[in-house]
Motif scaffolding. Sequence first.
Motif, PDB file in Angstrom:
ATOM      1  N   LEU A 124       0.482  -1.490  -0.125  1.00  0.00           N
ATOM      2  CA  LEU A 124      -0.128   0.170  -0.390  1.00  0.00           C
ATOM      3  C   LEU A 124       0.819   1.159   0.277  1.00  0.00           C
ATOM      4  O   LEU A 124       2.005   1.125   0.966  1.00  0.00           O
ATOM      5  CB  LEU A 124      -0.298   0.453   1.560  1.00  0.00           C
ATOM      6  N   ASP A 125       0.636   2.758  -0.762  1.00  0.00           N
ATOM      7  CA  ASP A 125       1.124   3.832  -0.822  1.00  0.00           C
ATOM      8  C   ASP A 125       0.363   4.334   1.228  1.00  0.00           C
ATOM      9  O   ASP A 125      -0.374   3.682   2.017  1.00  0.00           O
ATOM     10  CB  ASP A 125       0.199   4.462  -1.496  1.00  0.00           C
TER      11      ASP A 125
ATOM     12  N   ASN B 141      -6.332   0.866   8.902  1.00  0.00           N
ATOM     13  CA  ASN B 141      -7.437   0.720   8.389  1.00  0.00           C
ATOM     14  C   ASN B 141      -7.422  -0.129   6.855  1.00  0.00           C
ATOM     15  O   ASN B 141      -6.915   0.553   6.078  1.00  0.00           O
ATOM     16  CB  ASN B 141      -8.642   1.159   8.088  1.00  0.00           C
ATOM     17  N   PHE B 142      -7.527  -1.632   7.046  1.00  0.00           N
ATOM     18  CA  PHE B 142      -6.620  -1.774   5.821  1.00  0.00           C
ATOM     19  C   PHE B 142      -7.939  -2.835   5.277  1.00  0.00           C
ATOM     20  O   PHE B 142      -8.222  -4.147   5.993  1.00  0.00           O
ATOM     21  CB  PHE B 142      -5.823  -3.059   6.222  1.00  0.00           C
ATOM     22  N   ARG B 143      -8.716  -2.412   3.987  1.00  0.00           N
ATOM     23  CA  ARG B 143     -10.106  -3.176   3.730  1.00  0.00           C
ATOM     24  C   ARG B 143     -10.337  -2.962   4.710  1.00  0.00           C
ATOM     25  O   ARG B 143     -11.637  -4.501   5.034  1.00  0.00           O
ATOM     26  CB  ARG B 143      -9.530  -4.509   3.431  1.00  0.00           C
ATOM     27  N   GLY B 144     -11.010  -2.004   5.595  1.00  0.00           N
ATOM     28  CA  GLY B 144     -12.696  -2.205   6.365  1.00  0.00           C
ATOM     29  C   GLY B 144     -11.905  -3.135   7.381  1.00  0.00           C
ATOM     30  O   GLY B 144     -13.226  -3.543   8.830  1.00  0.00           O
TER      31      GLY B 144
ATOM     32  N   PRO C  73      11.497  10.175   7.932  1.00  0.00           N
ATOM     33  CA  PRO C  73       9.841  10.896   7.483  1.00  0.00           C
ATOM     34  C   PRO C  73       9.348   9.857   6.464  1.00  0.00           C
ATOM     35  O   PRO C  73       9.733   9.224   5.574  1.00  0.00           O
ATOM     36  CB  PRO C  73      10.630  12.067   6.897  1.00  0.00           C
ATOM     37  N   VAL C  74       8.494  10.275   5.649  1.00  0.00           N
ATOM     38  CA  VAL C  74       7.856   9.425   5.167  1.00  0.00           C
ATOM     39  C   VAL C  74       8.095  10.389   3.728  1.00  0.00           C
ATOM     40  O   VAL C  74       8.223  11.148   3.681  1.00  0.00           O
ATOM     41  CB  VAL C  74       6.229   9.618   4.583  1.00  0.00           C
ATOM     42  N   THR C  75       7.996   9.070   2.602  1.00  0.00           N
ATOM     43  CA  THR C  75       8.783  10.485   1.099  1.00  0.00           C
ATOM     44  C   THR C  75       7.683   9.058   0.355  1.00  0.00           C
ATOM     45  O   THR C  75       6.412   8.411   0.459  1.00  0.00           O
ATOM     46  CB  THR C  75       9.924   9.957   0.951  1.00  0.00           C
ATOM     47  N   GLY C  76       7.827   9.946  -0.839  1.00  0.00           N
ATOM     48  CA  GLY C  76       7.039   9.492  -1.897  1.00  0.00           C
ATOM     49  C   GLY C  76       7.487   8.089  -2.248  1.00  0.00           C
ATOM     50  O   GLY C  76       6.568   6.808  -2.958  1.00  0.00           O
ATOM     51  N   ASP C  77       8.264   7.253  -1.609  1.00  0.00           N
ATOM     52  CA  ASP C  77       9.131   5.734  -2.467  1.00  0.00           C
ATOM     53  C   ASP C  77       8.177   5.190  -0.921  1.00  0.00           C
ATOM     54  O   ASP C  77       8.464   3.781  -1.284  1.00  0.00           O
ATOM     55  CB  ASP C  77      10.654   5.813  -2.093  1.00  0.00           C
ATOM     56  N   SER C  78       7.086   6.115   0.125  1.00  0.00           N
ATOM     57  CA  SER C  78       8.165   5.235   1.440  1.00  0.00           C
ATOM     58  C   SER C  78       6.051   4.780   1.162  1.00  0.00           C
ATOM     59  O   SER C  78       5.346   4.110   0.248  1.00  0.00           O
ATOM     60  CB  SER C  78       7.066   6.089   2.819  1.00  0.00           C
ATOM     61  N   ARG C  79       5.937   3.160   2.179  1.00  0.00           N
ATOM     62  CA  ARG C  79       5.351   2.066   1.321  1.00  0.00           C
ATOM     63  C   ARG C  79       4.556   1.498   2.862  1.00  0.00           C
ATOM     64  O   ARG C  79       5.585   0.782   3.874  1.00  0.00           O
ATOM     65  CB  ARG C  79       5.225   0.605   0.401  1.00  0.00           C
ATOM     66  N   ILE C  80       3.353   0.813   2.704  1.00  0.00           N
ATOM     67  CA  ILE C  80       3.230  -0.553   4.354  1.00  0.00           C
ATOM     68  C   ILE C  80       3.344  -1.759   3.068  1.00  0.00           C
ATOM     69  O   ILE C  80       1.885  -2.269   2.613  1.00  0.00           O
ATOM     70  CB  ILE C  80       1.673   0.034   4.750  1.00  0.00           C
ATOM     71  N   VAL C  81       3.762  -2.914   4.085  1.00  0.00           N
ATOM     72  CA  VAL C  81       4.004  -4.201   3.230  1.00  0.00           C
ATOM     73  C   VAL C  81       2.714  -4.813   4.377  1.00  0.00           C
ATOM     74  O   VAL C  81       3.472  -4.678   5.556  1.00  0.00           O
ATOM     75  CB  VAL C  81       5.100  -4.380   3.249  1.00  0.00           C
TER      76      VAL C  81
END
Length: 157
Positions: free
Chosen positions: A24-25, A44-47, A65-73
């Motif tokens: 996820l972004d 909140n992941f898909r409810g 810091p959060v960047t444009g490349d940051s993601r949540i796996v």
Amino acid sequence: MGVLTFDLDGEVFAVEAISVREILDIIPQTAVPGASALVGSVVNFRGRVIPLADLRVAFGMGPAPVTGDSRIVVIEIDLDDQPTLLGLRADKVHEVTALAKCDSEEPPTVGMRWRRDHVRSLVRRDQGLIVVPDLQAIFASATAEPQPATASIHSIH
């Protein structure tokens, strides 16, 4: 073994691809008062509300810091014999790749900057090392029941 590789603080880490549910972004997160820094917020992941873990804490890295490349796996792992959805913060996600068992080795007993029990293996690649974290060991302390404090009385003679 097929893995998803990602960056944390300039180091390359990998989790088994079979455990990855989605990438996820960065999405809004809610801090959980009194929670450990390792799993200090939820998303909140898909409810469903799922914990968001910051492996930087487990590996003694400073905040980023959060960047444009940051993601949540989003991964699914067994914690206390229960399948558990969990988000992992990543500075940048790379690719799904195969790691050869023959290139893998146990972490050294000395000379590592991280807790040895948090590293399942190190894998040699042309570009450097890939760290395969031991997620079971890392999250065992986060799922452990708090132990009641016990007082001890010592006689002084």
